[in-house]
Write a protein that holds these residues in place. Structure first.
Motif, PDB file in Angstrom:
ATOM      1  N   MET A   1       8.946 -40.082  15.449  1.00 46.22           N
ATOM      2  CA  MET A   1       8.129 -40.731  16.169  1.00 46.22           C
ATOM      3  C   MET A   1       7.558 -42.544  15.065  1.00 46.22           C
ATOM      4  O   MET A   1       8.741 -42.091  14.173  1.00 46.22           O
ATOM      5  CB  MET A   1       6.394 -40.337  16.024  1.00 46.22           C
ATOM      6  N   SER A   5       2.673 -44.212  14.366  1.00 48.69           N
ATOM      7  CA  SER A   5       2.382 -43.463  15.639  1.00 48.69           C
ATOM      8  C   SER A   5       1.894 -42.144  14.525  1.00 48.69           C
ATOM      9  O   SER A   5       2.038 -42.023  13.448  1.00 48.69           O
ATOM     10  CB  SER A   5       3.522 -43.057  17.072  1.00 48.69           C
ATOM     11  N   GLU A   7       0.237 -38.179  15.677  1.00 56.44           N
ATOM     12  CA  GLU A   7       0.283 -36.724  15.861  1.00 56.44           C
ATOM     13  C   GLU A   7      -0.848 -35.852  15.624  1.00 56.44           C
ATOM     14  O   GLU A   7      -1.157 -35.861  14.705  1.00 56.44           O
ATOM     15  CB  GLU A   7       1.213 -35.870  16.067  1.00 56.44           C
ATOM     16  N   PRO A   9      -2.368 -32.199  16.831  1.00 58.37           N
ATOM     17  CA  PRO A   9      -2.445 -31.482  16.516  1.00 58.37           C
ATOM     18  C   PRO A   9      -3.213 -30.593  17.434  1.00 58.37           C
ATOM     19  O   PRO A   9      -4.558 -31.431  17.682  1.00 58.37           O
ATOM     20  CB  PRO A   9      -2.063 -30.572  15.321  1.00 58.37           C
ATOM     21  N   PRO A  29       1.625 -36.837  25.319  1.00 60.33           N
ATOM     22  CA  PRO A  29       2.192 -36.511  25.158  1.00 60.33           C
ATOM     23  C   PRO A  29       2.776 -35.573  26.080  1.00 60.33           C
ATOM     24  O   PRO A  29       4.244 -35.948  26.910  1.00 60.33           O
ATOM     25  CB  PRO A  29       3.213 -36.159  23.311  1.00 60.33           C
ATOM     26  N   LYS A 189      -2.755 -28.883  23.793  1.00 57.47           N
ATOM     27  CA  LYS A 189      -1.491 -29.830  23.383  1.00 57.47           C
ATOM     28  C   LYS A 189      -2.273 -30.777  22.668  1.00 57.47           C
ATOM     29  O   LYS A 189      -3.016 -31.219  22.923  1.00 57.47           O
ATOM     30  CB  LYS A 189      -1.190 -30.175  24.909  1.00 57.47           C
ATOM     31  N   PRO A 190      -0.982 -31.113  22.202  1.00 58.41           N
ATOM     32  CA  PRO A 190      -0.983 -32.678  21.257  1.00 58.41           C
ATOM     33  C   PRO A 190      -2.015 -33.752  21.792  1.00 58.41           C
ATOM     34  O   PRO A 190      -1.141 -34.074  22.695  1.00 58.41           O
ATOM     35  CB  PRO A 190       0.159 -32.288  20.572  1.00 58.41           C
ATOM     36  N   HIS A 192      -1.086 -38.153  21.126  1.00 60.74           N
ATOM     37  CA  HIS A 192      -0.993 -38.944  20.331  1.00 60.74           C
ATOM     38  C   HIS A 192      -1.325 -39.899  19.898  1.00 60.74           C
ATOM     39  O   HIS A 192      -2.226 -40.840  20.842  1.00 60.74           O
ATOM     40  CB  HIS A 192       1.207 -39.609  20.304  1.00 60.74           C
TER      41      HIS A 192
END
Lengths: 196, 196
Positions: A1, A5, A7, A9, A29, A189-190, A192
């Motif tokens: 990344m 940027s 993430e 979780p 993502p 899901k994560p 971003h």
């Protein structure tokens, strides 16, 4: 990344600051995930994003590129400058422990986006009771205009889809990777995000 | 008027207390008028009515007899026990000085339902920033399900129409006779209410 940027979780949240003029891009993502977004004025934390003001001025419940997100004091906080999905929700509050207790079989109930936002925003002195309706990026809540019935359906976002917001004032942002099965099609899901 | 009945003059607001089990009836005496309703828990004034929680649990934007109005803590505050109109709004914030500045030619801008609610609720320590989306009795805001566009149309209420709420906890109520031309068809009328 990229260095700017980050993430978030699955089933968690983050809080960070952005300056007026900066652009926040929220990215899905993997596709099919929801991110609850809160905005709070740095200059006075009692000034917060307001669904009711925004929907009133925008005259639509489906906000997209060109729409402005207003505070409870009717000031513009964010402008949507890009959107590859075109379907987000601004009607429903972040899912919470009570949502999980009432709507799901989670045992023990997850603290949800409300708990995650509160945890992330605690260092900024934001109480859980103060958290309003969030702008729910990628959340797909169609409304039947005739009956008023609403449904929470899986997001329309595909992997890599994103929505961008230009800050119109210095802001504290709260952002989650959603915890509720119904809003993301049963997957966790994560999320971003990027700040430019 | 009966001893337990009260009038809210045009473009003003009131605040009062009701106990769990009591029934509040909001009456449109002349027809075509809107009344913004707020509910705050007496036991802890940080617990307030929440549009986002309510719409999530009710799964509809058009609330009527049988629907429950929830707080930001997911507790039931009010149950709608009667409704002769069937169209009310729970999307938009009370009209405010900013609404009048942005949407109308009022000079100087009227303080609106937001100002009236704040004035009425000040003795209870409620700050203007704390006032959330109100339950807007008789307000007619149809939504186009396909485009998401919403319109503020004149109320469907006729003279004498009413909506009743049974309190599920001890509450402080804020209630207005709306000040915005668009929501009541350009006329300013009183609102009546009764507590049984």
């Amino acid at each position: 990344m990229k260095p700017n940027s980050f993430e978030i979780p699955p089933r968690s949240g983050a809080a960070f600051e952005i300056k007026a003029g900066q652009v926040l891009t929220v990215i899905d993502p993997l596709g099919g995930q929801v991110a609850d977004l809160l905005a709070i004025a740095q200059s006075d934390r009692r000034e917060m994003i307001s669904s009711g003001r925004t929907l009133d001025y925008a005259e639509t419940i489906y906000l997209t590129t060109g729409n402005l997100l207003y505070s409870n004091r009717s000031n513009v906080m964010l402008e949507i400058t890009g959107d590859t999905v075109g379907r987000h929700d601004f009607l429903l509050t972040p899912c919470s422990e009570a949502t999980f207790r009432l709507c799901y079989d989670d045992e023990p109930p997850h603290q949800g986006c409300l708990g995650n936002l509160h945890q992330a925003l605690s260092p900024y002195g934001i109480a859980e009771d103060d958290i309003p309706v969030a702008f729910n990026c990628f959340m797909n809540v169609p409304v039947d205009g005739a009956t008023g019935k609403l449904k929470v359906l899986p997001p329309l976002s595909k992997a890599g889809d994103h929505i961008s917001f230009r800050a119109r004032m210095d802001l504290i942002i709260g952002l989650t990777a959603c915890s509720a099965p119904a809003s993301n099609g049963g997957s966790f899901k994560p999320i971003h995000y990027r700040v430019d």
